[in-house]
Design a protein around this motif. Structure first.
Motif, PDB file in Angstrom:
ATOM      1  N   GLY A 135       0.823  -1.198   0.000  1.00 19.38           N
ATOM      2  CA  GLY A 135       0.000   0.000   0.000  1.00 19.38           C
ATOM      3  C   GLY A 135       0.858   1.250   0.000  1.00 19.38           C
ATOM      4  N   THR A 136       0.191   2.385  -0.130  1.00 20.18           N
ATOM      5  CA  THR A 136       0.911   3.644  -0.266  1.00 20.18           C
ATOM      6  C   THR A 136       0.449   4.628   0.799  1.00 20.18           C
ATOM      7  OG1 THR A 136       0.847   3.245  -2.629  1.00 20.18           O
ATOM      8  CG2 THR A 136       1.566   5.420  -1.912  1.00 20.18           C
ATOM      9  N   ILE A 137       1.397   5.268   1.432  1.00 26.25           N
ATOM     10  CA  ILE A 137       1.074   6.313   2.387  1.00 26.25           C
ATOM     11  C   ILE A 137       1.659   7.612   1.852  1.00 26.25           C
ATOM     12  CG2 ILE A 137       1.310   7.108   4.767  1.00 26.25           C
ATOM     13  CD1 ILE A 137       1.845   4.228   5.570  1.00 26.25           C
ATOM     14  N   SER A 138       0.816   8.662   1.789  1.00 26.24           N
ATOM     15  CA  SER A 138       1.337   9.941   1.294  1.00 26.24           C
ATOM     16  C   SER A 138       1.085  11.027   2.316  1.00 26.24           C
ATOM     17  CB  SER A 138       0.664  10.352  -0.010  1.00 26.24           C
ATOM     18  OG  SER A 138       0.490   9.237  -0.841  1.00 26.24           O
ATOM     19  N   VAL A 139       2.048  11.933   2.410  1.00 29.98           N
ATOM     20  CA  VAL A 139       1.884  13.152   3.202  1.00 29.98           C
ATOM     21  C   VAL A 139       2.009  14.298   2.210  1.00 29.98           C
ATOM     22  CG1 VAL A 139       2.830  14.590   5.026  1.00 29.98           C
ATOM     23  CG2 VAL A 139       2.830  12.095   5.271  1.00 29.98           C
ATOM     24  N   GLY A 140       0.961  15.096   2.090  1.00 31.02           N
ATOM     25  CA  GLY A 140       0.956  16.080   1.013  1.00 31.02           C
ATOM     26  C   GLY A 140       0.936  15.310  -0.290  1.00 31.02           C
ATOM     27  N   ASP A 141       1.804  15.666  -1.210  1.00 32.22           N
ATOM     28  CA  ASP A 141       1.842  14.953  -2.484  1.00 32.22           C
ATOM     29  C   ASP A 141       2.998  13.959  -2.527  1.00 32.22           C
ATOM     30  OD1 ASP A 141      -0.351  16.335  -3.496  1.00 32.22           O
ATOM     31  OD2 ASP A 141       0.933  18.073  -3.911  1.00 32.22           O
ATOM     32  N   ARG A 142       3.630  13.759  -1.381  1.00 32.95           N
ATOM     33  CA  ARG A 142       4.829  12.948  -1.346  1.00 32.95           C
ATOM     34  C   ARG A 142       4.504  11.560  -0.806  1.00 32.95           C
ATOM     35  NH1 ARG A 142      10.003  14.623   2.023  1.00 32.95           N
ATOM     36  NH2 ARG A 142       8.398  14.847   3.602  1.00 32.95           N
ATOM     37  N   VAL A 143       4.918  10.526  -1.527  1.00 35.07           N
ATOM     38  CA  VAL A 143       4.796   9.171  -0.989  1.00 35.07           C
ATOM     39  C   VAL A 143       5.907   9.001   0.043  1.00 35.07           C
ATOM     40  CG1 VAL A 143       4.975   6.721  -1.507  1.00 35.07           C
ATOM     41  CG2 VAL A 143       3.808   8.257  -3.095  1.00 35.07           C
ATOM     42  N   VAL A 144       5.532   8.607   1.259  1.00 42.67           N
ATOM     43  CA  VAL A 144       6.547   8.571   2.320  1.00 42.67           C
ATOM     44  C   VAL A 144       6.964   7.159   2.704  1.00 42.67           C
ATOM     45  CG1 VAL A 144       5.852  10.776   3.307  1.00 42.67           C
ATOM     46  CG2 VAL A 144       4.780   8.668   4.118  1.00 42.67           C
ATOM     47  N   ASN A 145       6.404   6.155   2.046  1.00 39.53           N
ATOM     48  CA  ASN A 145       6.661   4.765   2.438  1.00 39.53           C
ATOM     49  C   ASN A 145       8.117   4.463   2.796  1.00 39.53           C
ATOM     50  OD1 ASN A 145       4.030   4.530   1.387  1.00 39.53           O
ATOM     51  ND2 ASN A 145       4.364   2.339   1.142  1.00 39.53           N
ATOM     52  N   GLU A 146       9.038   4.899   1.952  1.00 40.00           N
ATOM     53  CA  GLU A 146      10.433   4.529   2.166  1.00 40.00           C
ATOM     54  C   GLU A 146      11.253   5.658   2.768  1.00 40.00           C
ATOM     55  OE1 GLU A 146      11.462   1.585   2.105  1.00 40.00           O
ATOM     56  OE2 GLU A 146       9.601   0.756   1.288  1.00 40.00           O
ATOM     57  N   LEU A 147      10.576   6.654   3.321  1.00 37.67           N
ATOM     58  CA  LEU A 147      11.326   7.732   3.976  1.00 37.67           C
ATOM     59  C   LEU A 147      11.500   7.381   5.451  1.00 37.67           C
ATOM     60  CD1 LEU A 147       9.793  11.079   2.667  1.00 37.67           C
ATOM     61  CD2 LEU A 147      11.967  10.016   2.046  1.00 37.67           C
ATOM     62  N   PRO A 148      12.685   7.582   6.006  1.00 35.13           N
ATOM     63  CA  PRO A 148      12.834   7.387   7.449  1.00 35.13           C
ATOM     64  C   PRO A 148      12.007   8.437   8.194  1.00 35.13           C
ATOM     65  CG  PRO A 148      14.840   8.277   6.491  1.00 35.13           C
ATOM     66  CD  PRO A 148      13.930   7.946   5.356  1.00 35.13           C
ATOM     67  N   PRO A 149      11.633   8.144   9.434  1.00 36.50           N
ATOM     68  CA  PRO A 149      10.755   9.042  10.186  1.00 36.50           C
ATOM     69  C   PRO A 149      11.262  10.489  10.175  1.00 36.50           C
ATOM     70  CG  PRO A 149      11.211   7.064  11.454  1.00 36.50           C
ATOM     71  CD  PRO A 149      12.011   6.956  10.193  1.00 36.50           C
ATOM     72  N   ALA A 150      12.566  10.641  10.252  1.00 35.81           N
ATOM     73  CA  ALA A 150      13.143  11.976  10.362  1.00 35.81           C
ATOM     74  C   ALA A 150      12.773  12.854   9.168  1.00 35.81           C
ATOM     75  CB  ALA A 150      14.662  11.877  10.482  1.00 35.81           C
ATOM     76  N   GLU A 151      12.558  12.231   8.004  1.00 32.49           N
ATOM     77  CA  GLU A 151      12.339  13.027   6.801  1.00 32.49           C
ATOM     78  C   GLU A 151      10.869  13.194   6.453  1.00 32.49           C
ATOM     79  OE1 GLU A 151      14.834  11.410   3.681  1.00 32.49           O
ATOM     80  OE2 GLU A 151      16.374  11.030   5.194  1.00 32.49           O
ATOM     81  N   ARG A 152       9.984  12.772   7.359  1.00 29.64           N
ATOM     82  CA  ARG A 152       8.565  12.845   7.006  1.00 29.64           C
ATOM     83  C   ARG A 152       7.914  14.142   7.468  1.00 29.64           C
ATOM     84  NH1 ARG A 152       6.099   6.747   7.080  1.00 29.64           N
ATOM     85  NH2 ARG A 152       7.935   5.766   6.182  1.00 29.64           N
ATOM     86  N   ASP A 153       8.644  14.905   8.250  1.00 32.52           N
ATOM     87  CA  ASP A 153       8.145  16.196   8.717  1.00 32.52           C
ATOM     88  C   ASP A 153       6.826  16.062   9.485  1.00 32.52           C
ATOM     89  OD1 ASP A 153       8.258  18.868   9.135  1.00 32.52           O
ATOM     90  OD2 ASP A 153       7.258  19.414   7.270  1.00 32.52           O
TER      91      ASP A 153
END
Lengths: 277, 306, 375
Positions: free
Chosen positions: C58-76
């Protein structure tokens, strides 16, 4: 109320009598080490020294290799402790917080080696160290002590670090830390009491070690206290009792110091995991 | 370690987050694993391998003998003697350790004056070097000048001094006694830690139900201690079984072979008889005996820990 | 301003499915509660959004950015934990400052922002204390301060009030609402407390056993629960639920349960669900829709629980226990016979088999005030 008071006093007396009996050999060591040589062989023995003397201590420190052995013991124990604790902190953190295949097997391996008898390893280790040309050195002892100290330290630290709330690391990562950043900023400071306890226990284990020191070193310049004192003062024909008792007291000084200053940490350590013996 | 972090960051765009974390975890455990392989796993495997050779210690030259070492051992009286001596020592000292340990833990749990000093004094033997412990006891046991003989004669318990170390069964009794003295604090520590977690209201309820102190002990304290005692007994059984220093330093296995346990037999084969292959075979057999206890601890010890 | 989107997000731990194919679109600036009993997957959802767990697919997005593979620090994102997760070795000021430090904000700026966040939460006097010297409420504020200080894209709150006592909880609830109105940021709030969710949220996502049950405004969820689970979970005292059979008899619609037989409004349920010989259903009615009426069904008062502003009354209606609420002036005593009717406009019908809502719900939920209770 009065009856209660008396039974308390009696109970205290009984309790302390038992404590006295258990710790008598320790007290007797100190007493013996302070007696002049002539008083040592009185029949019956005197319970308190007629005259207190420090001559055995002085002789040990000034006229024998005691200090050399002592410094060897310090070097080996400190080196073992630093190496083992540094490696074990990272290892334990990995075992507690990370997911990768084989992690459970590794934890079991640590436990298995923690229970493994040293005599099983000693012959191959001896051969290995001879082949590497480092037998008879202090370094060979550090290598050998790692075999029991590392499993012990990983096991103890693992239970300490499992007690640190998961949320702390999570909070740090959400707040902007990388995993290693969270480890240094949050986990490490929280694990500090556990690390201190582990370091102290590791130091004591290394300080007290006898079997490896006996087998791997037969060169006086590399002897530690445990083997050095015995070779120096115990021969088949004669035992220097006064000096042995003085040496025993002095060998125990680091342990006593550690014990006195860190008692609170130590009792926490007992709660967290079993102590090797 | 900043390197490790940086490496993981550098390859970040390529790998899935969970893979990155897995790799970082593996990197952190790597030093432990490497050291384990070098100083524990390799020697362990080669111990088994060496036991199939006949090796002369001074020259370290060896020849393949297959299972001959084992065959010889299993047929030898000395090996089985060492095994039974080992069992007697382990059972004897373990029973004393547990009884003494539980009793003193209960005592130190009470509110006595200078309790923390009493605790330190009781725990200290466990932390002192075995070398020191044995030297101290050899002085106490000394047949001519030892305080033990004099104290017992003064109390009228005996009329002539006893040889505590050089004769049987005294030597075995001495070894068991010193072992109990040195290691019972481990039982005290573990039991004391558990006692402190038994809630007071259990005792209050039992008292209201009319239980005396003995009833409170058997109905509340003992059941609560069952788990910790099980673990403690397993651990101490394993550690007592492999004890070397204490027995070697106190009696050297003597008189003759009366206190010669398996670890002492390993040492004797390797460094007195100069037969490293045979020594390895003894060590391997000894480990097999211990494996049962280890597996028990694996199964139950870890379950109760978590 | 940031929207948050879950698209077919699935999470399994081994064989256990924690979250099943979640689709959830949270609008920018919205206050959304994830509500459900423990183990329903709400915290897992939040932790996946934060990056603390990885979705199975599945896909999780914050704003228009897919955050699936971003570490927590970069999810703002900022998160407040149930345990607060304050760093015990840092002072309050250092705790609040930590996210700024990790972002490389200059020292002077950090100081100023910490002071501002502290002022917002009345923490100025506590800045030099360690967390363990603070009360539960104060720790909660520090955790909020740590989230507030860095102006994140969205706030994630994991049961932040559950460790507070009732009075403080009510107070903090009001403060959080006020805070949300003031800063207007997207907030995602996990709770098992339906009252919190009802009072604070723009919309509520009700989860049960890893499945999203309903995602709607509080009133809509209260008035038109889509399933038996949602109906039972929302509202205190809980909705009365009576198992029985629903039969269409010509133009009439009859509900039978044991000795109880009720005639329901003919248009209450969708016609297509009715079967020859009736269907097994659960009839739901909220306590406020149980009305005293002299000409109603005969019932007996079992227990009365006065709360001051109203009384909760347990009636025995043909061997069914039915809960109602009556005004403070209505005096009832246990054992007293009464007449009961149910507010026909507010009945809920669920299939006994799978719990889905069977109401026709053609007209919007009744807007007129509930008829006043008659003694």
């Amino acid at each position: 109320m009065r009856r209660f008071g008396w039974s308390r006093i009696l109970f205290n007396l009984l309790a302390w009598a038992i404590v006295f009996v258990v710790s008598f050999p320790l007290l007797w060591t100190i007493v013996t080490s302070l007696k002049p040589q002539t008083e040592l062989f009185l029949i019956p023995p005197s319970l308190l020294p007629g005259e207190v003397t420090f001559e055995h201590y002085a002789k040990l420190l000034l006229e024998t290799r005691f200090l050399a052995y002592f410094s060897n013991s310090v070097v080996v124990s400190v080196a073992t402790t630093v190496l083992v604790v540094a490696v074990a902190v990272l290892g334990a953190h990995s075992l507690v917080r990370f997911a990768y295949p084989g992690r459970e097997r590794l934890a079991q391996l640590v436990l298995f080696t923690y229970l493994l008898p040293s005599v099983v390893l000693i012959i191959p280790l001896y051969l290995l160290l001879v082949r590497m040309g480092i037998a008879n050195t202090l370094f060979s002892l550090v290598v050998a002590y790692t075999t029991f100290a590392l499993p012990f330290a990983v096991w103890l630290l693992r239970s300490f670090m499992a007690g640190i709330p998961q949320d702390l690391e999570a909070a740090a990562m959400v707040d902007g830390a990388s995993r290693m950043g969270a480890f240094f900023d949050v986990i490490l400071p929280q694990a500090l009491p556990g690390i201190i306890s582990t370091a102290v226990f590791t130091f004591i284990l290394a300080w007290n070690e006898y079997l490896f020191a006996l087998v791997l070193v037969n060169q006086d310049s590399s002897r530690t206290l445990t083997t050095g004192v015995i070779t120096m003062l115990v021969t088949s024909f004669h035992i220097e009792w006064s000096m042995l008792m003085a040496a025993s007291v002095m060998m125990s000084v680091p342990v006593i110091v550690v014990f006195a200053f860190l008692q609170k940490h130590l009792t926490r350590g007992f709660g967290a995991g079993a102590v090797k013996g | 370690m900043t390197n490790a972090g940086a490496t993981a960051q550098a390859i970040a765009p390529r790998l899935k987050l969970s893979t990155q974390y897995g790799l970082l975890g593996a990197l952190l455990i790597a030093p432990t694993v490497l050291i384990f392989c070098a100083v524990i796993v390799y020697p362990l495997v080669s111990a088994i391998y060496l036991s199939l050779f006949s090796i002369y210690t001074p020259t370290l030259k060896g020849s393949w003998v297959g299972l001959d070492n084992y065959v010889a051992l299993l047929a030898s009286g000395e090996f089985w003697n060492a095994f039974w001596v080992n069992v007697v020592w382990t059972v004897g000292t373990l029973v004393l350790q547990v009884v003494l340990g539980v009793a003193l833990a209960l005592l130190l749990h009470q509110n006595i004056v200078f309790r923390s000093l009493a605790r330190s004094l009781i725990l200290f033997p466990y932390f002192m070097s075995t070398v020191v412990a044995v030297l101290v006891w050899r002085w106490v046991f000394n047949d001519l000048y030892g305080i033990l003989n004099h104290a017992m004669m003064w109390m009228g318990l005996m009329s002539v001094p006893l040889d505590w170390i050089g004769s049987m069964p005294n030597a075995m009794i001495s070894v068991i006694l010193v072992g109990a003295w040195k290691y019972f604090p481990f039982v005290v520590i573990s039991v004391l830690a558990r006692l402190q977690t038994i809630p007071d209201h259990l005792y209050e309820a039992a008292t209201m139900d009319g239980a005396g102190w003995w009833g409170r002990f058997t109905d509340i304290t003992l059941p609560q201690l069952r788990e910790v005692l099980f673990i403690v007994i397993l651990l101490r059984a394993i550690w007592d079984f492999k004890e070397f220093d204490l027995i070697y330093l106190l009696t050297g296995g003597g008189p003759v072979t009366a206190t010669q346990t398996l670890p002492l037999l390993v040492y004797k084969h390797a460094f007195a008889l100069n037969e490293m292959g045979g020594a390895s075979a003894v060590a391997v057999l000894m480990m097999l005996f211990m494996l049962g206890f280890m597996l028990l601890y694996f199964r139950y010890g870890r379950a109760t820990e978590s | 301003m940031t929207k948050v989107t879950f698209e077919r997000v699935h999470k399994a731990f081994g064989a256990f499915v924690a979250l099943e194919e979640l689709d959830l679109a949270i609008r920018s600036g919205e206050f959304v509660s994830l509500l459900g009993p423990s183990g329903c997957g709400k915290t897992t959802t939040l932790r996946m959004l934060a990056g603390l767990e990885q979705p199975t697919r599945g896909t999780i997005s914050v704003g228009d950015r897919v955050v699936n593979e971003l570490p927590p620090a970069e999810r703002d994102l900022a998160m407040v934990f149930q345990s607060y997760a304050l760093y015990p070795h840092m002072t309050v000021a250092q705790n609040i400052e930590y996210p700024l430090r990790k972002r490389g904000v200059a020292r002077a700026v950090r100081r100023e922002q910490v002071l501002r966040a502290a002022a917002q939460l009345q923490l100025e006097a506590l800045l030099d204390r360690k967390p363990r010297q603070l009360s539960g409420g104060q720790q909660q504020r520090v955790a909020l301060g740590r989230a507030l200080v860095r102006n994140p894209a969205a706030f994630l709150l994991d049961e932040p009030l559950s460790n507070l006592d009732a009075k403080l909880r009510a107070h903090m609830r009001a403060e959080l609402i006020e805070l949300h109105q003031r800063i207007g940021k997207t907030m995602i709030y996990v709770t098992h407390d339906q009252l919190e969710a009802m009072t604070m949220s723009d919309r509520i996502a009700v989860l049960d056993q890893g499945r999203l049950q309903q995602f709607d405004t509080p009133l809509e969820i209260y008035n038109r629960p889509v399933s038996l689970f949602v109906a039972g979970f929302i509202g205190t005292p809980a909705m009365n639920l009576v198992k029985g059979t629903l039969k269409a008899d010509g133009n009439r619609l009859v509900f039978d349960a044991g000795g109880l037989s009720l005639e329901l409004p003919p248009a209450l349920v969708r016609r297509d669900v009715l079967r020859e010989g009736g269907i097994a259903v659960v009839l739901g009615v909220r306590p406020e829709d149980v009305l005293l009426a002299t000409d109603g069904e005969r019932a007996t008062v079992k227990v009365v629980e006065p709360t001051g502003h109203e009384s909760i009354v347990f009636f025995d209606l043909m061997d069914h226990t039915v809960v109602g609420r009556v005004g403070p002036d209505v005096r009832l005593a246990a054992g007293e016979p009464v007449g009961l009717t149910l507010n026909a406009a507010k009945l809920h019908v669920f299939a006994a088999e799978d719990g889905r809502r069977l109401n026709a719900d053609l007209q919007p939920p009744a807007t007129q005030a509930a008829p006043s209770l008659v003694a």
